[in-house]
Design a protein around this motif. Sequence first.
Motif, PDB file in Angstrom:
ATOM      1  N   PHE A   1      -0.601  18.762  19.012  1.00 51.64           N
ATOM      2  CA  PHE A   1      -1.912  19.384  19.215  1.00 51.64           C
ATOM      3  C   PHE A   1      -2.342  20.243  18.009  1.00 51.64           C
ATOM      4  N   PHE A   2      -1.575  20.200  16.939  1.00 55.37           N
ATOM      5  CA  PHE A   2      -1.730  21.069  15.777  1.00 55.37           C
ATOM      6  C   PHE A   2      -1.592  22.539  16.161  1.00 55.37           C
ATOM      7  N   LEU A   3      -2.501  23.044  17.008  1.00 56.29           N
ATOM      8  CA  LEU A   3      -2.374  24.434  17.434  1.00 56.29           C
ATOM      9  C   LEU A   3      -1.512  24.502  18.685  1.00 56.29           C
ATOM     10  N   SER A   4      -0.425  25.249  18.603  1.00 55.14           N
ATOM     11  CA  SER A   4       0.421  25.456  19.771  1.00 55.14           C
ATOM     12  C   SER A   4       1.214  26.721  19.506  1.00 55.14           C
ATOM     13  N   THR A   5       2.023  27.106  20.490  1.00 53.22           N
ATOM     14  CA  THR A   5       2.860  28.278  20.269  1.00 53.22           C
ATOM     15  C   THR A   5       4.160  27.885  19.574  1.00 53.22           C
ATOM     16  N   ASN A   6       4.347  26.588  19.311  1.00 57.98           N
ATOM     17  CA  ASN A   6       5.557  26.145  18.617  1.00 57.98           C
ATOM     18  C   ASN A   6       5.585  26.660  17.181  1.00 57.98           C
ATOM     19  N   ALA A   7       6.791  26.659  16.611  1.00 61.59           N
ATOM     20  CA  ALA A   7       6.921  27.006  15.198  1.00 61.59           C
ATOM     21  C   ALA A   7       6.258  25.916  14.365  1.00 61.59           C
ATOM     22  N   MET A   8       5.892  26.265  13.126  1.00 63.80           N
ATOM     23  CA  MET A   8       5.187  25.318  12.277  1.00 63.80           C
ATOM     24  C   MET A   8       6.002  24.045  12.046  1.00 63.80           C
ATOM     25  N   GLY A   9       7.295  24.188  11.986  1.00 59.52           N
ATOM     26  CA  GLY A   9       8.129  23.027  11.662  1.00 59.52           C
ATOM     27  C   GLY A   9       8.518  22.182  12.864  1.00 59.52           C
ATOM     28  N   SER A  10       8.288  22.682  14.085  1.00 64.68           N
ATOM     29  CA  SER A  10       8.687  21.924  15.279  1.00 64.68           C
ATOM     30  C   SER A  10       8.017  20.560  15.231  1.00 64.68           C
ATOM     31  N   ASN A  11       8.774  19.522  15.492  1.00 64.97           N
ATOM     32  CA  ASN A  11       8.211  18.180  15.326  1.00 64.97           C
ATOM     33  C   ASN A  11       8.901  17.182  16.239  1.00 64.97           C
ATOM     34  N   VAL A  12       8.336  15.972  16.279  1.00 64.58           N
ATOM     35  CA  VAL A  12       8.867  14.950  17.187  1.00 64.58           C
ATOM     36  C   VAL A  12       9.712  13.923  16.433  1.00 64.58           C
TER      37      VAL A  12
END
Lengths: 249, 667
Positions: free
Chosen positions: B234-245
């Motif tokens: 979603f680009f904007l989320s509360t995840n860290a910038m590097g969190s990825n799939v």
Amino acid sequence: MKLTLKIWRQSGPNDKGRMETYPIDGIEEDMSFLEMIDVLNLQLVREGKDPIAFDHDCREGICGMCSMFINGEAHGPGRGITTCQLHMRRFKDGDTIFIEPWRSGSFPVIKDLVVDRGAFDRIQAAGGFVSVNTNGNLVDGNALPIAKDHADTAFDAATCIGCGACVATCPNGSAMLFVAAKVSQLSLLPQGRPEAKQRALAMVEQMDKEGFGNCSNTGACEVECPKEISLEHIARMNREYMAAAMTKE
Amino acid sequence: MTQLDSKVPDGPLEQKWTKHKNSIRVVNPANKRRIDVIVVGTGLAGASAAASLAELGYNVKTFCFQDSPRRAHSIAAQGGINAAKNYQNDNDSTYRLFYDTIKGGDYRAREGNVYRLAEVSANIIDQCVAQGVPFARDYGGLLDNRSFGGVLVSRTFYARGQTGQQLLLGAYSALMRQVGTGKVQQFSRHEMLDVVIVDGKARGIIARDLITGRIERHGAHAVLLCTGGYGNVFFLSTNAMGSNVTAAWKAHKRGAFMANPCYTQIHPTCIPVSGDHQSKLTLMSESLRNDGRIWVPKKKEDAEAVRAGTKKGVDIPEEDRDYYLERRYPSFGNLVPRDVASRAAKERCDAGFGVNKTGEAVYLDFSSAIERYGRTEASVRKIEDPSTEEIIRLGRDVVSAKYGNLFDMYANIAGENPYERPMKIYPAVHYTMGGLWVDYNLQTTVPGLYALGEANFSDHGANRLGASALMQGLADGYFVIPYTIGDHLAADIRTGPIDTERQEFSDAERAVRERIDKLIEVQGSTPVDVFHKRLGKVMWDKCGMARNAEGLQQAIQEIRQIREEFWKDVRVTGTANAFNQELEKAGRVADFLELGELMCKDALERQESCGGHFREEYQTEDGEALRNDTDFTYAAAWEWTGDPGGSNLHKEDLDYQFVKPTQRSYK
């Protein structure tokens, strides 16, 4: 806001490195400092230039990854915040901002503002733990009451995010505040007592091996620490270390 | 169609895990030394698994993309961790935690897994206490609890607003202890770019050293993916910038099914978006809903005045405030589950009652809590006839002791003092319940490939309850995988080290190199972030808090379009054989561009509303989620077939034997 950024560029560990100047426009007060760097990088990539390499991850002040020395201060102006929590409302139109990496012989530069803080992991591996295996039949968590003030002080020490601002700030490049935070946390809790001596000796030994400097009580680390960890933990570590060194077999 | 066998043992709920442990194979200590395990990701699930497996004697290699394992995003979890300890004597039990989790998940989780989670929850607290995790304690020196949404008991353990940090540092210390003994080899600044399958089993990974760009091969007898969620699609989320799939997605492309990808948790209390430059969103812990009251103005003209800046929230009198959660859900009030609270906020803002410039914010107000605590404190201190100022001062001190760091964080970001003015909050993407399909052993559809923590789909159904993510990550790592992995590895005691010179490794390495080269060779004109933002907007608008068939179909077309443009016009500066953050981002966004389409496809296919998945076509008269248990009581597990639009659906029917699914009610 229109700003002039003076940023440390260094292509790799063997490059000498230099400050470079980047004018930037259209910066808003609500932006975080790192969002301002994002804007600059977007501009650089569009121009086909190498963007500024910098460490960052959670962008909410807890992961400890971001690490910029801004206008001569670790994590920039303001107390109790990391670089990612610094907002542009603290600057004003026309400002010149100097941005450098953490500077310490024990944190070699990887690229631009990115440094290698592996030394902290190695210090932790030397003794920053309670030697307890994962155990399916532990005693109940409430079997060992811990006085609230001890638990709270241990917590204060445990909030260290391992960012390295203390090292970058210290004129001696000392890692005492980082090491003390862990030693102090675990020595305040009954779980950590059995190996308190061993821990203090091992962590300090590894700290020295990594080439960090000594503490001369300037107190700069405490001022710049984004988690405001108190110097009293260094005192506690010294006590632990002295006691351990004197009674060592 | 592959048969999805959950491997949940039959028999009574409370005996399943014991029965299973008794029936699976165990590797003897001498043989464990001959077995290698790779753990990707060092958050709560990864660090706890790696430490526990190393303690058992396995040779473990751990990988993380950050500069230290201690930085994994579990560190940012604020509020707490649930455990059925019943310390408060408030009628909590393993069953009640199980039931709350199943109900909170809107009856879309597997009963057996959830019961096990509840069963081991108490051990987690004991383990963490033993490690020296400084949980909050009361004056008697005993562990303290607070309440979280969707439950009627107080079972959340916490360490101020930094519970995730303290638990992760506990797991990290256990991990580093094993690094010290040499049982774990830790690889920081390394990113897994493929999993290698040999004879149908996961036998290693291809990783990129992010400092040098070197592509490395690592062999092992089993691979554990503990790589977190994919909220950053979603680009904007509360995840860290590097969190990825990326790790999970590569595994998916190698045969691991992806389950329920559309189940996304939108957290109700985050700091609202302030402008286009926004790079991430910051959560305000759910624990704030213990004491904060959520409201918007009752009158539209008040809301308009607030938005125009001519009125402040504090100026609106009590009778003109709409405490809409308390109004709609009198029994749970401000502590309804996250999905319900988020939708209710959206409903009020869509109706025109939002309270910031963008119209997308509601108030989270502590004034009544401050007053209440102030009065209690005055009475404790025997202050007679305290003045209003005195009460407020005392109350603020209490609130500060409980939530001080969160209030500071808010003041810093929003530039407003939350002790004086109500906070403004709005929902934001926070967690993904979907993930790699796993069986009761946490094994994916690829033998030897496991998924733990947020990376799997197993325990939270269509909506996760607050303080349950930490519980699941640590349950999987400390108390499930150390047992279940033995069942697979028992067959490998004579296998010997995995040969990374094999063809399968060369092929995987070549594919990784080709993809990296392809990303760099595009040499287009548009930076990676621009594509990521475009994708995020499509996902948020059409596959976010509310979805409908038409929007989802459009989203699929738009994502395909963005993907096509990405591969034609992305600009990745720098080279492959160097530290290159643009290249790292490009690889991750390329994977998000495929995952996004699958999420929309999954959301389209699920023609019902449940938990975090709200299809506008399926709602009750008063706007609540309307499930369709007859047709959709299953986990949707998607099989990769070569392109994201053509994935095959496999269904795992969820058989509710112990709890009867009912319409969730928090009224």
